[in-house]
Design an enzyme around this catalytic site. Structure first.
Site, PDB file in Angstrom:
ATOM      1  N   ASP A  46       1.026  -0.989   0.057  1.00  0.00           N
ATOM      2  CA  ASP A  46      -0.061   0.016  -0.054  1.00  0.00           C
ATOM      3  C   ASP A  46       0.777   1.351   0.016  1.00  0.00           C
ATOM      4  O   ASP A  46       0.693   2.342   0.894  1.00  0.00           O
ATOM      5  CB  ASP A  46      -0.846  -0.078   1.254  1.00  0.00           C
ATOM      6  CG  ASP A  46      -1.999   0.922   1.174  1.00  0.00           C
ATOM      7  OD1 ASP A  46      -2.583   0.864  -0.107  1.00  0.00           O
ATOM      8  OD2 ASP A  46      -2.554   1.635   2.287  1.00  0.00           O
ATOM      9  N   ASP A 184     -12.522  -3.589  11.096  1.00  0.00           N
ATOM     10  CA  ASP A 184     -12.400  -4.853  10.904  1.00  0.00           C
ATOM     11  C   ASP A 184     -13.462  -5.655  11.901  1.00  0.00           C
ATOM     12  O   ASP A 184     -13.908  -6.634  11.480  1.00  0.00           O
ATOM     13  CB  ASP A 184     -11.048  -5.550  11.336  1.00  0.00           C
ATOM     14  CG  ASP A 184     -10.766  -4.754  12.815  1.00  0.00           C
ATOM     15  OD1 ASP A 184     -11.048  -3.768  13.000  1.00  0.00           O
ATOM     16  OD2 ASP A 184      -9.594  -5.301  13.217  1.00  0.00           O
TER      17      ASP A 184
END
Length: 404
Positions: A46, A184
């Site tokens: 990323d 999450d």
């Protein structure tokens, strides 16, 4: 290496500035006892500048298992890379592995076998911490099949689980890229609620949470406002997916206790008046919408008391309680009704000016049992008799309110 039509599991690794932790992370993937032909790795760099991407490509070139490396500009959080990996996954199951953590050698083999044996959609593997605290309450014993209402799995909502990919695709499940923390928790809670069974592998350490010495672990970063965003999203998900009642209340304990309450812990004492005001302002709609006596009763007295004071917007009283808890003082115990009731005398107990209801200070059995002289069996009998009297004298909807 035997060629298989579809891998059993896709390991998805989102990596940002992950060196040198990535070295051991990938070594733990390579050490898996699962046949390399039965797994694939999709790693998303990323936008790292520390050699993370180059190391991933070296790994892909030398290992037996198929590895796809995707390099992209920085997305700002873990959700984007996980979603990119999930879109390309081919495995029957997916496992999200953080680039600074590592797997136990038999982790994937054991979790895939557990899912296949029990036909469950989510598998939790025991987590241990390295320079970090790991969740503990859900690892008491291995469970072939359970659910989020029958176990403590609601207290581990990290993404590091084995998920049946068909479940995720059926419901179009992806990580919420608008959240900068708690994404999450949202994803995993939805999976728990949609799953046809959850398994728990408690007899083998499958996952190692590694505490970074540079302090850059994502869960430690971000402003307090992001925590309220996370709490709001999780509370709304639970409210949308679970009808009002005891099952919803049991799940709501998690965002109140784990996400919201810490904002009104010791750090609250150091916050500026402006930050305190803002925290209470952010909490108010959550308390107004989701807080109720049934959730409150599931908490310890000091937890319930603090959240009650948040709900009624009383920072003056709240500061006294937070200071009392921070100092680790022991609240005095008051036994009444022939030992069937135990009250903990935290600050402002039975203060006429404060006006906090007595029931806020009333210990439930799990706390009261530690107090000498408490008569639990008699307390249960007393409560049942009181409820019977109420049912005879009040309409049904009023009985429920009074019982709370």
């Amino acid at each position: 290496m035997t060629v298989v039509a579809q891998p059993d599991v896709t390991v998805i690794i989102g990596a940002y500035e992950a060196m040198p932790y990535l070295v051991e992370c990938l070594a733990s993937v390579e050490r898996q006892t699962l046949d390399p032909a039965r797994m694939e790795v999709i790693a998303v760099d990323d936008g790292s500048t520390d050699g993370t991407g180059e190391y991933l490509e070296e790994f892909a070139d030398r290992v037996a298992m198929p590895v796809t490396v995707i390099r992209q500009e920085n997305s700002g959080g873990p959700s984007g890379p996980r979603n990119v990996g999930l879109a390309k996954a081919a495995g029957r199951y997916v496992f999200f592995l953080d680039a600074d953590d590592r797997l136990g050698p038999e982790a994937l083999a054991r979790m895939v076998a557990m899912a296949d044996k029990n036909n469950t959609d989510v598998v939790l593997g025991k987590v241990e911490g390295i320079n970090r605290t790991a969740p503990r309450s859900m690892w008491g014993r291995t469970l072939d099949r359970t659910d989020v209402f029958s176990s403590n799995i609601k207290f581990t909502l990290s993404a590091q689980k084995l998920f049946r990919r068909a479940l995720l695709e059926q419901h179009g499940m992806r990580f919420d890229e608008s959240l900068w923390t708690g994404e999450d928790a949202l994803f995993t809670m939805e999976a728990y609620l949609r799953a046809d069974g959850v398994s728990v592998v408690a007899d083998y350490p499958c996952y190692y949470l590694v505490g970074r010495e540079d302090g850059k672990h994502v869960t430690k970063s971000g402003s307090y406002t992001l925590r309220f965003d996370s709490a709001r999203a999780l509370m709304n998900l639970i409210a949308d997916m679970v009808p009002a009642g005891p099952r919803r209340d049991a799940l709501m304990v998690r965002p109140f206790l784990v996400t919201l309450l810490p904002q009104f812990g010791p750090k609250f004492l150091k916050d500026s008046d402006e930050v305190r005001r803002k925290k209470l302002e952010l909490a108010k709609p959550l308390m107004d919408t989701h807080w109720n006596p049934e959730i409150a009763r599931r908490l310890k007295v000091h937890e319930r008391l603090r959240l009650h004071l948040v709900a009624v917007q009383r920072p003056d009283l709240l500061l006294d309680v937070v200071e009392f808890v921070r100092a680790k003082k022991q609240a005095g115990a008051l036994l009444e009704k022939r030992g069937t009731r135990v009250y903990f005398a935290y600050p402002h107990f039975r203060s006429r000016t404060a006006g906090v209801p007595d029931w806020i200070y009333l210990a439930e059995a799990r706390e009261a049992r530690d107090i000498a002289g408490y008569r639990e069996d008699a307390a249960n009998t007393f409560l049942r008799r009181a409820l019977r009297r109420l049912r005879r004298s009040l309409p049904a909807r009023e009985v429920k309110a009074a019982a709370a």
